[in-house]
Design an enzyme around this catalytic site. Sequence first.
Site, short mmCIF file in Angstrom:
data_model
loop_
_atom_site.label_atom_id
_atom_site.label_comp_id
_atom_site.label_asym_id
_atom_site.label_seq_id
_atom_site.Cartn_x
_atom_site.Cartn_y
_atom_site.Cartn_z
N TYR A 1 28.54 -13.54 54.34
CA TYR A 1 28.73 -14.24 53.21
C TYR A 1 27.83 -15.51 53.46
CZ TYR A 1 32.17 -11.50 50.57
OH TYR A 1 32.80 -10.71 50.22
N LYS B 1 62.38 -24.05 64.52
CA LYS B 1 61.82 -24.15 63.10
C LYS B 1 60.85 -23.33 62.84
CE LYS B 1 59.17 -28.38 63.90
NZ LYS B 1 59.34 -29.83 63.96
C1 LIG Z 1 59.23 -30.06 65.43
C2 LIG Z 1 60.07 -31.14 66.01
C3 LIG Z 1 60.39 -31.34 67.29
C4 LIG Z 1 59.49 -30.35 68.12
O1 LIG Z 1 58.38 -30.95 68.25
P1 LIG Z 1 56.82 -30.20 69.09
O2 LIG Z 1 55.73 -30.92 68.85
O3 LIG Z 1 56.87 -28.77 68.49
O4 LIG Z 1 57.58 -30.06 70.47
C5 LIG Z 1 61.04 -32.26 67.87
N1 LIG Z 1 61.86 -33.02 67.03
C6 LIG Z 1 61.89 -33.17 65.76
C7 LIG Z 1 62.65 -34.03 64.83
C8 LIG Z 1 61.05 -32.02 65.22
O5 LIG Z 1 60.87 -32.04 63.73
#
Ligand SMILES: *Cc1c(COP(=O)(O)O)cnc(C)c1O
Length: 371
Positions: A256, A35
Amino acid sequence: MPRPIHAFVHPAALRQNLERVRQAAPNSRLWAVVKANAYGHGIERVFDSFRAADGFALLDLEEAKRLRALGWRGPVLLLEGVFETRDLELCSSLDLWHVVHCDDQIEMLSRHKTQVGHRIFLKMNSGMNRLGFPALRLRSAWARLNQLPQVDEISFMTHFSDADGSKGVAAQMAQFELATQDLPGERSTSNSAALLRHASDNAVAADWVRPGIALYGSSPDFPEHDIAHWGLQPTLSLRSQIIGVQDVQAGETVGYGSAFKAEHAMRVGVVACGYADGYPRHCPTGTPILVDGVRTRTLGRVSMDMLAVDLTPCSNAGFGTEVTMWGVSSKGTALPIDEVAQAAGTVGYELMCALSSRVKFVDDQTANQAE
Ligand SMILES: *Cc1c(COP(=O)(O)O)cnc(C)c1O
């Protein structure tokens, strides 16, 4: 010449991390979670390295299309399911498996016209209270889905809220098992933290596991454990160069707000990397950074296009010297993204995803490995 800042993706490290999380759950099938454009790495850039996964999980239909365009014919799971009825057409035509986490999605499915039965992951809310049916309503949701002609196979999944911390996964796992125990179908649990911390003691049993962050070389429970502890390697390096040097006298300030004041005479390097590249502005003086592969620290405030570094430990550094904000230097020194994220009060996930579009990616076929 464009600004000298670049991101490097390391295929060998991606492959090795995939291998590592597999070892944690050798009897489960594994979704590589890609994702957010593969956690900022780019789906096309990680795809080859993750071919050994059993499937890809994501939540954006455009990204699912890109996976199919790359020629992936195996399972693809939509972690949030569909957002509108139209999405189901794509699920049918691209053979996307999808989560069903609420009654509205069952409703949409019941109205969907399809020749092919869908593979559903029915999501249970076991305590996270984000998506999913509570235990008491899971059975009726399953029964409804089970009699829909649109549905071919139903599996179950849940997501842990505390796999990375002391609360752990036992209570949620018990809820999930109790609620699904006499229902047929495969089970999916476990993000990276659950896999690395709890799979070895059999606290989580699953047909499918869903690691994300560990694949990308960030520790899910930093600072309790770092990537070296988990046997993971950095997969993304953000590198730039020194574009200016200042000889600063004792009492002078840098940047800054005069946020850094020199206690003694020192050389300060100015690096072509700022918050407009995705480097967090919250990083204070002292945030670790590599100059020519040597660990040093940032000085003062991060500005939009530049940041300042202490050149005391790197006396040969000057205009054009390589600077690694995180990842691995071209000499092979590692600086885990988690250390920089911690300095900024956030997590590796956010830094990876926040790289800005003006940072161009360079293929790293030489695969610099951490020492
Ligand atoms: C993002 C996600 C994962 C993976 O999580 P990580 O902490 O990156 O390993 C797994 N299951 C679901 C439903 C997610 O949304």
